[in-house]
Every structure is written in C-alpha cells, then in structure tokens.
Design a protein around this motif. Structure first.
Motif, short mmCIF file in Angstrom:
data_model
loop_
_atom_site.label_atom_id
_atom_site.label_comp_id
_atom_site.label_asym_id
_atom_site.label_seq_id
_atom_site.Cartn_x
_atom_site.Cartn_y
_atom_site.Cartn_z
N ALA A 1 31.84 48.19 50.15
CA ALA A 1 32.12 49.26 49.19
C ALA A 1 33.51 49.11 48.59
N HIS A 2 34.46 48.71 49.42
CA HIS A 2 35.84 48.43 48.99
C HIS A 2 35.82 47.31 47.95
N ALA A 3 35.11 46.21 48.26
CA ALA A 3 35.03 45.09 47.33
C ALA A 3 34.31 45.49 46.05
N ASN A 4 33.30 46.33 46.16
CA ASN A 4 32.53 46.73 44.99
C ASN A 4 33.38 47.45 43.95
N GLU A 5 34.40 48.18 44.41
CA GLU A 5 35.29 48.84 43.45
C GLU A 5 35.99 47.81 42.57
N TYR A 6 36.39 46.69 43.15
CA TYR A 6 37.04 45.64 42.37
C TYR A 6 36.04 44.90 41.48
N LEU A 7 34.88 44.56 42.03
CA LEU A 7 33.88 43.83 41.24
C LEU A 7 33.44 44.67 40.05
N ASN A 8 33.24 45.94 40.27
CA ASN A 8 32.82 46.83 39.20
C ASN A 8 33.90 46.93 38.12
N HIS A 9 35.16 46.99 38.57
CA HIS A 9 36.26 47.10 37.61
C HIS A 9 36.41 45.83 36.78
N PHE A 10 36.28 44.68 37.44
CA PHE A 10 36.55 43.42 36.75
C PHE A 10 35.31 42.81 36.10
N SER B 1 42.79 31.13 24.51
CA SER B 1 43.15 30.18 23.48
C SER B 1 43.54 28.84 24.05
N GLY B 2 43.90 28.83 25.34
CA GLY B 2 44.34 27.58 25.95
C GLY B 2 43.28 26.96 26.82
N GLN B 3 43.15 27.45 28.04
CA GLN B 3 42.28 26.82 29.01
C GLN B 3 40.79 27.04 28.73
N ALA B 4 40.42 28.32 28.54
CA ALA B 4 39.00 28.63 28.50
C ALA B 4 38.35 28.28 27.16
N LYS B 5 39.05 28.62 26.06
CA LYS B 5 38.55 28.36 24.71
C LYS B 5 37.18 29.00 24.49
N VAL B 6 37.00 30.17 25.10
CA VAL B 6 35.75 30.90 24.94
C VAL B 6 36.09 32.31 24.50
N GLU B 7 35.59 32.72 23.36
CA GLU B 7 35.90 34.05 22.84
C GLU B 7 35.32 35.11 23.76
N GLY B 8 36.18 36.04 24.21
CA GLY B 8 35.72 37.11 25.06
C GLY B 8 35.35 36.67 26.46
N ALA B 9 35.83 35.51 26.90
CA ALA B 9 35.47 35.01 28.23
C ALA B 9 35.92 35.99 29.31
N THR B 10 35.11 36.12 30.35
CA THR B 10 35.45 37.01 31.46
C THR B 10 35.83 36.19 32.68
N ILE B 11 36.27 36.90 33.70
CA ILE B 11 36.77 36.22 34.90
C ILE B 11 35.70 36.09 35.98
N GLN B 12 34.45 36.42 35.65
CA GLN B 12 33.43 36.55 36.68
C GLN B 12 33.26 35.31 37.55
N GLN B 13 33.17 34.15 36.97
CA GLN B 13 32.89 32.95 37.76
C GLN B 13 34.10 32.44 38.52
N SER B 14 35.30 32.90 38.13
CA SER B 14 36.50 32.36 38.76
C SER B 14 37.17 33.31 39.74
N LEU B 15 36.77 34.59 39.75
CA LEU B 15 37.42 35.56 40.62
C LEU B 15 37.23 35.19 42.09
N GLN B 16 38.34 35.13 42.84
CA GLN B 16 38.28 34.81 44.26
C GLN B 16 38.66 36.04 45.07
N ILE B 17 37.87 36.32 46.09
CA ILE B 17 38.11 37.47 46.97
C ILE B 17 38.42 36.97 48.37
N THR B 18 39.49 37.52 48.95
CA THR B 18 39.86 37.21 50.33
C THR B 18 39.67 38.47 51.17
#
Length: 475
Positions: free
Chosen positions: A208-217, A228-245
């Motif tokens: 539930a704690h983690a879900n608050e972050y996932l829902n927000h992001f 404009s630099g690394q991703a070069k994708v308009e409106g790209a999100t962080i979904q595939q790269s987000l790391q949770i510890t």
C-alpha cells in the motif's frame, strides 16, 4: 553406483497422513499437529508434492548473490570517511550512510572506491539543493547509488512531512523525473515490524505504501531536458525506469521470514505490472530490533545470525547486520566488526553464497510464500477500498491495527509463551546493566504537534528491563 530412489516405492500424501494418524493413537490430527500462526496461516506437519497442482513459478527479481553492508552515521565527516574505508578494507561490500543534516560531501567520500562499492543513503532531512549537489558529485564518480528517499516513510515515523505534502512531492517528483534511471525511491517497512505488525500486515502495508508512489508517478513525464536529450520521446514517462528499494526488518520466525521476502517480491511484481512499471525491486534487509534485549545481550548475536540467514535465503539483495550492543552502546569498532564478521562467516565459511535461490522448490516455504502473498493482497485491497494508505494513516486505522497486533504479541511475551532467553526465560539474576548505557534504550516520548499519529517502534522486553533496572538501583 545404484540409484537408491528406485529401491523405494513413492509414498503419497494420503499414505503419510494415515501413518501419522495411526501413530497419534486416536488423537485428533488437526488439533495435535496443525498450528495457526498470528497471520492466520495453518501450518501442517508435512508438505508433499501432492499438495501442489502446478510447478512453482520463478519469483521476479530474485538475486543471484547478496552484498554485506556496513552502516555508518555521519557526524564528523573525517571520521565517517575513515570508518567507511576501513569497513570496505575489512569485507564490507556496500556502505549505508545515515545523516541528520547536510554534510561536506567531498570529505565523506575522500579516496572512496566508487566503482567497487555501492552506496546507500538514509537521510532524515530533505533538501533539494543538497540532493542535487550530492547527485552531481556522485554521477561524476560513476558511483552506484541508492538515495532511498521515502517521504511517506518519514510521515509514518515522525507524524509529519519533511516540509508539507505539496513541497515534498514536488521535490521528489523533480528529482525522479530528472534522474529516471537512478534508484531514488525507497519503501521503509522496518518501522512496521519494529512496532509489532504481523508479517501479513508488513507485506500489505509495504504494498500500500508503494502503491502511493506508483499511483503518483504513473503519469509523471520525464523532465524536458531528459526528453530532449536521452529519451527523445515526446511526453515520455518514467514507468519502465522507476526503481523501488524496500527496506525490511527481519524477525526471528525463521521460515516465515524467508517466505516474507519472497512474498514481497511476488506481491510487488503483481502490483507494478498493473501500472506498467518494472516488476523487479531491490531489497535491503536488517535484523529486527523488536526482539533484542539488554540483559544477556550476547544472545542478540544468535538472534541476528538466524535473522540474517532468513534474509539471505529469502533473497535480499543487501544485508546490514545489527550489532549485538546497538541498543545501549554508541557505534564502536568491536560491535561493528563482530556484526560484519557474522555475515562474512555466513558468506565465506558457511557457503551461503554458493547456491542462489536455495529456497526455491521447498514445499513448506513455497506454500508459506503463496499463503502470505495471498493474505497480504487481500489486506492491501481492503486498504485501497478504504481510500488508500495515506487516507488510512490520517484516520489512524493503520496505527490502530499495528497497535492491536503489538499488544497481542506483548501479551504472549508477558505470559512467557513468547520467550526471549535471558530476559523472560533462563534469566541470570546476577546480570547487571545499570552502568552499561551510552544510549537510552527505551522509547523516547517527544511532545510535538503532528498531522498524524506516528508509528512508534518498541521492543518487547522494555517493561521487563525497566523493572529489573529499578531493582538494580534499589538494591
């Protein structure tokens, strides 16, 4: 060499149970041999392949090895630097740095082996300026870093945000969106365990704690500079790269704690997949404080050894042991060396690093893993139906549930059904502790205004120890 397995006919689960019932000589099988855990799980006397219809699926993110970590508190930067370098020289494979205020970054990391040694932070302050400076410095050093920012964890621990809800989320969102591939966010569940939550509660609250972050992001975009630099994708999100510890505290219920870590990975993978995030998480484990004692304190080494073993077999990525004297002594060379050497013995001499995922396929642990994951998911769903983790924290429902579980466990301890050697079982009346304290080892009450009731960690032995100390003083 003959195959001994061919010499014996296979025995079904039904045949085993019939044999056991015959040996019980009329006693009820369920009443005599099946027991129920505090989580409501019925534990059977044996587990058999007949109990499982399908093969056990692999658990997402299980590591092939684990690292030994050393914890260092930053008070004096030069001292912290010396301790870090010495710990690495003596076998630490990762460093956990705690700080309550800003520090001179260059002094702390002077001559530090960045490429070989991952760095984990535990900062109890939240400064945007400092974090940006820290990130810039460590990026230039090509360091592997887990920043472990947990604004919700700070709320549960202190009862307040670092600044306020809006500002904390703004700073975190900016830091994550500008550094999408970095390990920024952590879920600190140690407070739930150390306050007396059951294993099922710990897992459900972690999700539930983690879900608050996932829902927000879920719909947060990468920063414009990243797009404009690394991703070069308009409106790209962080979904595939987000790391949770996840930070976990490991208790003394050996097999259940192994299953707890495995169940957390399963539960998080299921949750993250619903959002499209990476299903893999990183797990930091440390022994629980709840069952540690002042009297007969050397038994703490036995407790932490089995708890570290559970963490290893459960699949933690990094393990930081708790020194046997951490409750009442300031950090000292002897205590830290012993705690580190416990892990070195497990890794280098007991070969706990030789086989990865050793618990895979064990019927008992696999069954516990599934049972805990299912029950935790049910509780998680009820939390979400009740408005989510933050809402239930604000209403005090999470705190109340933990309090109820803690009181039940405390009652078992007080009645000596839950035993701690040297404290309420096999006590040594000649043991004296009143002159041994560098640190105050009991719950500290600091009256202050909070927006929620904080979750307070408390050891089982505190009341008993205070009574014994009073007797020492009166004697």
């Amino acid at each position: 060499m003959s195959d001994l397995f061919k010499e014996f006919a296979p025995v079904s689960a039904k045949e085993w149970k019939q044999k056991i019932q015959a040996d019980l000589k009329g006693a009820d099988y369920n009443e005599s041999l099946v027991w129920q855990s505090p989580e409501g799980i019925h534990v059977k006397p044996f587990y058999h392949p007949d109990d499982f219809e399908n093969p056990f699926p692999p658990i997402s993110g299980q590591p092939t090895t684990w690292n030994i970590a050393q914890h260092i508190f930053i008070d004096d930067e030069a001292v912290a630097n010396k301790l870090a370098l010495d710990a690495v020289e003596r076998g630490a494979e990762a460093i956990i740095l705690s700080a309550e205020k800003k520090f001179a970054i260059e002094k702390v990391f002077k001559n530090f082996p960045f490429e070989e040694t991952p760095i984990y932070f535990n900062l109890t302050f939240f400064s945007e300026e400092f974090l940006l400076h820290l990130k810039s410095y460590l990026s230039k050093k090509n360091a592997t870093v887990h920043y472990n920012i947990d604004i919700i964890g700070n709320l549960t621990r202190t009862g307040n945000w670092f600044h306020n809800l809006k500002e904390d989320h703004r700073v975190l969102e900016k830091f994550v969106s500008e550094n999408p591939s970095e390990a920024i966010i952590s879920i600190d569940t140690t407070g739930y365990q150390n306050a007396g939550a059951t294993i099922m509660q710990q897992l459900a609250y972690a999700l539930a704690h983690a879900n608050e972050y996932l829902n927000h992001f879920e719909n947060v975009s990468l920063s414009p500079s990243i797009n404009s630099g690394q991703a070069k994708v308009e409106g790209a999100t962080i979904q595939q790269s987000l790391q949770i510890t996840f930070k976990l505290a490991v208790g003394s219920n050996y097999f259940f704690e192994i299953a707890k870590i495995r169940a957390l990975r399963k539960g998080y993978a299921a949750l993250a997949s619903e959002y499209g995030f990476s299903e893999t998480c990183h797990i930091m484990a440390t022994p629980s404080k709840r069952n540690k004692t002042l009297y007969d304190y050397n038994t703490n080494m036995l407790r932490t050894t089995t708890e570290c073993m559970s963490a290893i077999l459960g699949g933690a990525d990094i393990i930081c042991n708790l020194p046997y004297d951490a409750l009442y002594h300031k950090s000292n060379e002897f205590g830290e060396r012993i705690s580190r050497n416990q892990l070195l013995v497990l890794k280098e001499e007991s070969y706990f690093d030789t086989v990865s995922n050793a618990a895979d396929g064990t019927y008992y642990i696999e069954s516990l893993t599934d049972d805990l994951a299912e029950k935790a998911l049910e509780l998680f769903k009820s939390i979400e139906k009740g408005g989510g983790f933050l809402k239930q924290l604000k209403e005090g429902k999470i705190q109340q549930k933990i309090k109820e579980s803690a009181e039940k466990e405390q009652q078992l301890f007080n009645q000596e059904e839950l035993k701690l050697v040297g404290t309420n079982y096999h006590t040594n009346p000649e043991d004296r502790m009143k002159n041994a304290f560098d640190l105050y080892p009991f719950v500290k009450i600091k009256p202050r205004k909070t927006i929620i009731a904080p979750i307070i960690e408390k050891r089982l032995a505190e009341q008993t120890e205070q009574e014994r100390l009073k007797q020492e003083n009166n004697g």
